[in-house]
Design a protein around this motif. Structure first.
Motif, short mmCIF file in Angstrom:
data_model
loop_
_atom_site.label_atom_id
_atom_site.label_comp_id
_atom_site.label_asym_id
_atom_site.label_seq_id
_atom_site.Cartn_x
_atom_site.Cartn_y
_atom_site.Cartn_z
N LYS A 161 33.64 35.05 37.26
CA LYS A 161 33.72 36.22 36.38
C LYS A 161 35.19 36.60 36.26
O LYS A 161 35.90 36.75 37.25
CB LYS A 161 32.91 37.38 36.95
CG LYS A 161 32.76 38.53 35.98
CD LYS A 161 31.75 39.54 36.47
CE LYS A 161 30.62 39.54 35.48
NZ LYS A 161 29.58 40.49 35.77
N VAL A 162 35.66 36.69 35.01
CA VAL A 162 37.04 37.07 34.72
C VAL A 162 37.01 38.16 33.65
O VAL A 162 36.48 37.95 32.56
CB VAL A 162 37.88 35.87 34.21
CG1 VAL A 162 39.33 36.28 34.01
CG2 VAL A 162 37.77 34.67 35.14
N LEU A 163 37.54 39.33 33.98
CA LEU A 163 37.57 40.47 33.05
C LEU A 163 36.19 40.76 32.46
O LEU A 163 36.06 41.08 31.27
CB LEU A 163 38.59 40.24 31.93
CG LEU A 163 40.04 40.08 32.35
CD1 LEU A 163 40.92 39.86 31.13
CD2 LEU A 163 40.55 41.29 33.13
N GLY A 164 35.16 40.60 33.27
CA GLY A 164 33.80 40.89 32.82
C GLY A 164 33.08 39.73 32.17
O GLY A 164 31.88 39.83 31.91
N GLN B 102 43.93 33.14 42.88
CA GLN B 102 45.12 33.48 43.67
C GLN B 102 46.15 34.24 42.83
O GLN B 102 46.75 35.21 43.30
CB GLN B 102 45.76 32.20 44.25
CG GLN B 102 44.99 31.60 45.40
CD GLN B 102 44.85 32.58 46.55
OE1 GLN B 102 45.78 33.27 46.94
NE2 GLN B 102 43.64 32.67 47.08
N TYR B 103 46.34 33.80 41.60
CA TYR B 103 47.28 34.46 40.69
C TYR B 103 46.86 35.93 40.46
O TYR B 103 47.69 36.84 40.52
CB TYR B 103 47.31 33.70 39.36
CG TYR B 103 48.01 34.40 38.23
CD1 TYR B 103 49.40 34.39 38.12
CD2 TYR B 103 47.26 35.07 37.26
CE1 TYR B 103 50.03 35.04 37.06
CE2 TYR B 103 47.89 35.72 36.20
CZ TYR B 103 49.27 35.71 36.11
OH TYR B 103 49.89 36.35 35.06
N MET B 104 45.57 36.13 40.20
CA MET B 104 45.10 37.49 39.94
C MET B 104 45.27 38.36 41.19
O MET B 104 45.70 39.51 41.08
CB MET B 104 43.63 37.46 39.49
CG MET B 104 43.42 36.74 38.16
SD MET B 104 44.21 37.55 36.75
CE MET B 104 43.00 38.82 36.39
N ARG C 172 45.25 42.21 40.79
CA ARG C 172 44.15 42.29 39.82
C ARG C 172 42.89 41.64 40.38
O ARG C 172 42.08 41.10 39.64
CB ARG C 172 44.57 41.62 38.51
CG ARG C 172 45.75 42.35 37.86
CD ARG C 172 45.99 41.91 36.46
NE ARG C 172 44.88 42.28 35.61
CZ ARG C 172 44.82 41.98 34.32
NH1 ARG C 172 45.80 41.32 33.75
NH2 ARG C 172 43.79 42.32 33.58
N GLN C 173 42.73 41.67 41.71
CA GLN C 173 41.57 41.02 42.32
C GLN C 173 40.25 41.60 41.83
O GLN C 173 39.25 40.91 41.80
CB GLN C 173 41.66 41.03 43.85
CG GLN C 173 41.78 42.38 44.49
CD GLN C 173 43.24 42.77 44.73
OE1 GLN C 173 44.16 42.34 44.04
NE2 GLN C 173 43.45 43.64 45.71
N GLY D 123 35.85 37.56 39.95
CA GLY D 123 34.80 37.46 40.95
C GLY D 123 35.00 36.23 41.80
O GLY D 123 36.01 35.54 41.71
N SER D 124 34.01 35.95 42.61
CA SER D 124 34.08 34.76 43.44
C SER D 124 33.81 33.51 42.58
O SER D 124 33.26 33.60 41.49
CB SER D 124 33.07 34.85 44.58
OG SER D 124 31.76 34.97 44.07
#
Length: 197
Positions: free
Chosen positions: A123-126, A90-92, A97-98, A102-103
């Motif tokens: 997944k966050v920033l790859g 939610q923050y991203m 920055r969605q 990832g999910s």
């Protein structure tokens, strides 16, 4: 002659607490790892969450050995991984920055299969990041423990080896060796459990 494993549990814990050490900062973070940790730290700070995220286990060991590692497990001291991942997502999204997340996948707790805690993965920033709570285990009349959210020290002591029981605290940006032996055992190439069997 008094052997360490015969000490009362409270005394053993006290000795572990006083022998724990905070090790220096890691100097070999990649720019991608630093960006990930900066995002997680900013999220916790801006959302005023009372949680300390720590990178746990193998990633810390590998960094101290100056080996690359993509196995990033974030251990949380006051909340479950799914809750943290949902709030992070939610923050991203609220910061446009969605595309950087990832999910959320959830691996449910299944004690019969030795899966003792729920894990959220995203997944966050790859990076594929696992989010879990720190845990303490208690055994009764079975080999399957009951678990609860634990402290960093309790989680470190329940891990398989001292070299896998270190944390990288994202609030302080320091390595925590809460058994007091992980760093030394790593240097000595020694594999031993945090507590006597």
């Amino acid at each position: 002659e008094k052997l360490e494993w015969h000490m009362p549990e409270a005394k053993k814990r006290k000795e572990m607490e006083t022998s724990s050490e905070v090790v220096d900062e890691l100097t070999n973070l990649t720019k991608e790892e630093k960006a990930l940790f900066d995002v997680l730290s900013a999220f916790v700070e801006q959302e005023k969450l009372s949680v300390v995220p720590r990178v746990a286990g193998g990633w810390v060991r590998d960094k101290l050995l100056d080996r690359p590692s993509h196995d990033i497990d974030i251990a949380l001291d006051t909340m479950y991984g799914k809750e943290f991942a949902e709030k992070l997502s939610q923050y991203m999204k609220s910061n446009n920055r969605q595309s950087d997340v990832g999910s959320i996948g959830v691996i449910k707790c299944n004690p019969e299969q030795s899966k003792h805690l729920e894990t959220a993965t995203m997944k966050v920033l790859g990076f594929e990041v696992d989010f879990v709570n720190l845990r303490a285990e208690e055994y009764t009349d079975t080999r399957i423990p009951t678990t609860r959210i634990g402290t960093a020290e309790e989680d470190a002591l329940r891990r398989d080896l001292t070299i896998n029981s270190m944390f990288y605290n994202l609030a302080t940006r320091k390595v925590e060796d809460l058994t007091g032996r992980g760093r030394a055992d790593l240097a000595a190439r020694m594999a031993r459990t945090p507590l006597e069997p």
